[in-house]
Design a protein around this motif. Structure first.
Motif, PDB file in Angstrom:
ATOM      1  N   LEU A   1      -6.163  68.338  13.016  1.00 44.30           N
ATOM      2  CA  LEU A   1      -6.762  67.148  13.628  1.00 44.30           C
ATOM      3  C   LEU A   1      -6.106  65.862  13.136  1.00 44.30           C
ATOM      4  O   LEU A   1      -5.904  64.924  13.925  1.00 44.30           O
ATOM      5  CB  LEU A   1      -8.259  67.111  13.346  1.00 44.30           C
ATOM      6  CG  LEU A   1      -9.102  68.132  14.108  1.00 44.30           C
ATOM      7  CD1 LEU A   1     -10.493  68.199  13.515  1.00 44.30           C
ATOM      8  CD2 LEU A   1      -9.145  67.809  15.591  1.00 44.30           C
ATOM      9  N   VAL A   2      -5.778  65.801  11.871  1.00 37.02           N
ATOM     10  CA  VAL A   2      -5.083  64.615  11.350  1.00 37.02           C
ATOM     11  C   VAL A   2      -3.742  64.461  12.064  1.00 37.02           C
ATOM     12  O   VAL A   2      -3.361  63.356  12.460  1.00 37.02           O
ATOM     13  CB  VAL A   2      -4.913  64.694   9.816  1.00 37.02           C
ATOM     14  CG1 VAL A   2      -3.937  63.636   9.319  1.00 37.02           C
ATOM     15  CG2 VAL A   2      -6.259  64.542   9.125  1.00 37.02           C
ATOM     16  N   GLY A   3      -3.046  65.585  12.263  1.00 40.37           N
ATOM     17  CA  GLY A   3      -1.772  65.543  12.984  1.00 40.37           C
ATOM     18  C   GLY A   3      -1.926  64.994  14.386  1.00 40.37           C
ATOM     19  O   GLY A   3      -1.114  64.181  14.833  1.00 40.37           O
ATOM     20  N   VAL A   4      -2.981  65.409  15.075  1.00 37.80           N
ATOM     21  CA  VAL A   4      -3.223  64.905  16.433  1.00 37.80           C
ATOM     22  C   VAL A   4      -3.592  63.422  16.386  1.00 37.80           C
ATOM     23  O   VAL A   4      -3.075  62.619  17.165  1.00 37.80           O
ATOM     24  CB  VAL A   4      -4.335  65.723  17.134  1.00 37.80           C
ATOM     25  CG1 VAL A   4      -4.745  65.074  18.452  1.00 37.80           C
ATOM     26  CG2 VAL A   4      -3.885  67.162  17.369  1.00 37.80           C
ATOM     27  N   ALA A   5      -4.471  63.058  15.459  1.00 36.58           N
ATOM     28  CA  ALA A   5      -4.945  61.672  15.387  1.00 36.58           C
ATOM     29  C   ALA A   5      -3.810  60.688  15.119  1.00 36.58           C
ATOM     30  O   ALA A   5      -3.764  59.615  15.732  1.00 36.58           O
ATOM     31  CB  ALA A   5      -6.029  61.536  14.316  1.00 36.58           C
ATOM     32  N   VAL A   6      -2.902  61.047  14.229  1.00 37.54           N
ATOM     33  CA  VAL A   6      -1.818  60.103  13.916  1.00 37.54           C
ATOM     34  C   VAL A   6      -0.750  60.079  15.004  1.00 37.54           C
ATOM     35  O   VAL A   6      -0.008  59.101  15.106  1.00 37.54           O
ATOM     36  CB  VAL A   6      -1.165  60.381  12.533  1.00 37.54           C
ATOM     37  CG1 VAL A   6      -2.186  60.252  11.426  1.00 37.54           C
ATOM     38  CG2 VAL A   6      -0.473  61.709  12.480  1.00 37.54           C
ATOM     39  N   ALA A   7      -0.679  61.116  15.820  1.00 33.43           N
ATOM     40  CA  ALA A   7       0.362  61.180  16.838  1.00 33.43           C
ATOM     41  C   ALA A   7      -0.061  60.613  18.194  1.00 33.43           C
ATOM     42  O   ALA A   7       0.788  60.354  19.040  1.00 33.43           O
ATOM     43  CB  ALA A   7       0.820  62.634  17.025  1.00 33.43           C
ATOM     44  N   THR A   8      -1.352  60.399  18.383  1.00 29.97           N
ATOM     45  CA  THR A   8      -1.809  59.977  19.705  1.00 29.97           C
ATOM     46  C   THR A   8      -1.862  58.456  19.843  1.00 29.97           C
ATOM     47  O   THR A   8      -2.125  57.740  18.884  1.00 29.97           O
ATOM     48  CB  THR A   8      -3.192  60.584  20.044  1.00 29.97           C
ATOM     49  OG1 THR A   8      -3.480  60.317  21.418  1.00 29.97           O
ATOM     50  CG2 THR A   8      -4.295  60.002  19.175  1.00 29.97           C
ATOM     51  N   ASP A   9      -1.607  58.017  21.068  1.00 34.22           N
ATOM     52  CA  ASP A   9      -1.776  56.613  21.418  1.00 34.22           C
ATOM     53  C   ASP A   9      -3.054  56.431  22.239  1.00 34.22           C
ATOM     54  O   ASP A   9      -3.403  55.311  22.597  1.00 34.22           O
ATOM     55  CB  ASP A   9      -0.587  56.114  22.244  1.00 34.22           C
ATOM     56  CG  ASP A   9       0.692  56.063  21.428  1.00 34.22           C
ATOM     57  OD1 ASP A   9       0.605  55.839  20.199  1.00 34.22           O
ATOM     58  OD2 ASP A   9       1.774  56.257  22.006  1.00 34.22           O
ATOM     59  N   GLU A  10      -3.719  57.538  22.535  1.00 35.21           N
ATOM     60  CA  GLU A  10      -4.914  57.529  23.364  1.00 35.21           C
ATOM     61  C   GLU A  10      -6.148  57.304  22.483  1.00 35.21           C
ATOM     62  O   GLU A  10      -6.482  58.140  21.634  1.00 35.21           O
ATOM     63  CB  GLU A  10      -5.013  58.873  24.097  1.00 35.21           C
ATOM     64  CG  GLU A  10      -6.081  58.938  25.127  1.00 35.21           C
ATOM     65  CD  GLU A  10      -6.096  60.294  25.802  1.00 35.21           C
ATOM     66  OE1 GLU A  10      -7.201  60.758  26.089  1.00 35.21           O
ATOM     67  OE2 GLU A  10      -5.014  60.876  26.028  1.00 35.21           O
ATOM     68  N   GLU A  11      -6.805  56.191  22.657  1.00 33.05           N
ATOM     69  CA  GLU A  11      -7.925  55.826  21.789  1.00 33.05           C
ATOM     70  C   GLU A  11      -9.062  56.845  21.845  1.00 33.05           C
ATOM     71  O   GLU A  11      -9.648  57.193  20.811  1.00 33.05           O
ATOM     72  CB  GLU A  11      -8.451  54.440  22.154  1.00 33.05           C
ATOM     73  CG  GLU A  11      -9.506  53.951  21.189  1.00 33.05           C
ATOM     74  CD  GLU A  11      -9.944  52.525  21.465  1.00 33.05           C
ATOM     75  OE1 GLU A  11     -10.936  52.128  20.864  1.00 33.05           O
ATOM     76  OE2 GLU A  11      -9.311  51.816  22.272  1.00 33.05           O
ATOM     77  N   GLY A  12      -9.375  57.346  23.027  1.00 35.27           N
ATOM     78  CA  GLY A  12     -10.457  58.323  23.163  1.00 35.27           C
ATOM     79  C   GLY A  12     -10.174  59.596  22.380  1.00 35.27           C
ATOM     80  O   GLY A  12     -11.053  60.133  21.695  1.00 35.27           O
TER      81      GLY A  12
END
Length: 160
Positions: free
Chosen positions: A99-110
């Motif tokens: 989840l940390v990997g996804v959170a830091v890689a996304t530009d999508e706020e939602g």
């Protein structure tokens, strides 16, 4: 289905997740499994785990399961509480990392906030799992203590 088998299925599904949404969905599957194991242990697990297990069963809630429902609905037993909790702790750790990997890689706020919510749930569940493992270790340590010959009871300082 036995808890450790369901945990292994969850670890495999997380490892095979191809998209950020798949990872988030698997994180909530793991959380649902943590809740189910907590509920099971609160009802029929060792007495010293029941309070902490009840807390685990109440952490986080994902609303969008669809017709299939969570994988955790298949839970039928927790044959080895210590082994299951150890494996669950490992799964929750892997979920947090993913989840940390996804959170830091996304530009999508939602998506970012979905990850943060799931990270919080996984972290709180991990804390409960560690607490239950500590309780089991204390219980097992007390059982392994030889009787105190001066008092006829187990362990030093008992019965003071």
């Amino acid at each position: 289905m036995e808890a450790e088998r369901l945990i292994a299925l969850g670890r495999d599904a997380l490892a095979e997740s191809g998209t950020a949404q798949d990872i988030v969905a698997e994180a909530w599957q793991a959380q649902a499994l943590a809740q189910a194991i907590g509920n099971h242990l609160a009802l029929c697990g060792p007495q010293e785990l029941r309070g902490e297990a009840r807390g685990l069963s109440e952490i986080g809630e994902y609303q969008a399961w669809g017709a299939a429902g969570p994988r955790a609905a298949q839970l039928s037993e927790v044959a080895d509480p210590q082994g299951s909790l150890t494996a669950l702790g490992e799964l929750l750790g892997e979920v947090g990392i993913a989840l940390v990997g996804v959170a830091v890689a996304t530009d999508e706020e939602g998506l970012y906030w979905q990850c943060i919510e799931a990270i919080d749930a996984a972290d709180e569940s991990s804390d409960r799992v560690r607490g239950m493992l500590r309780r089991l270790a204390v219980r097992d340590g007390e059982r392994a203590r030889p009787p105190d010959p001066a008092r006829g009871r187990a362990g030093p300082g008992r019965g003071r």
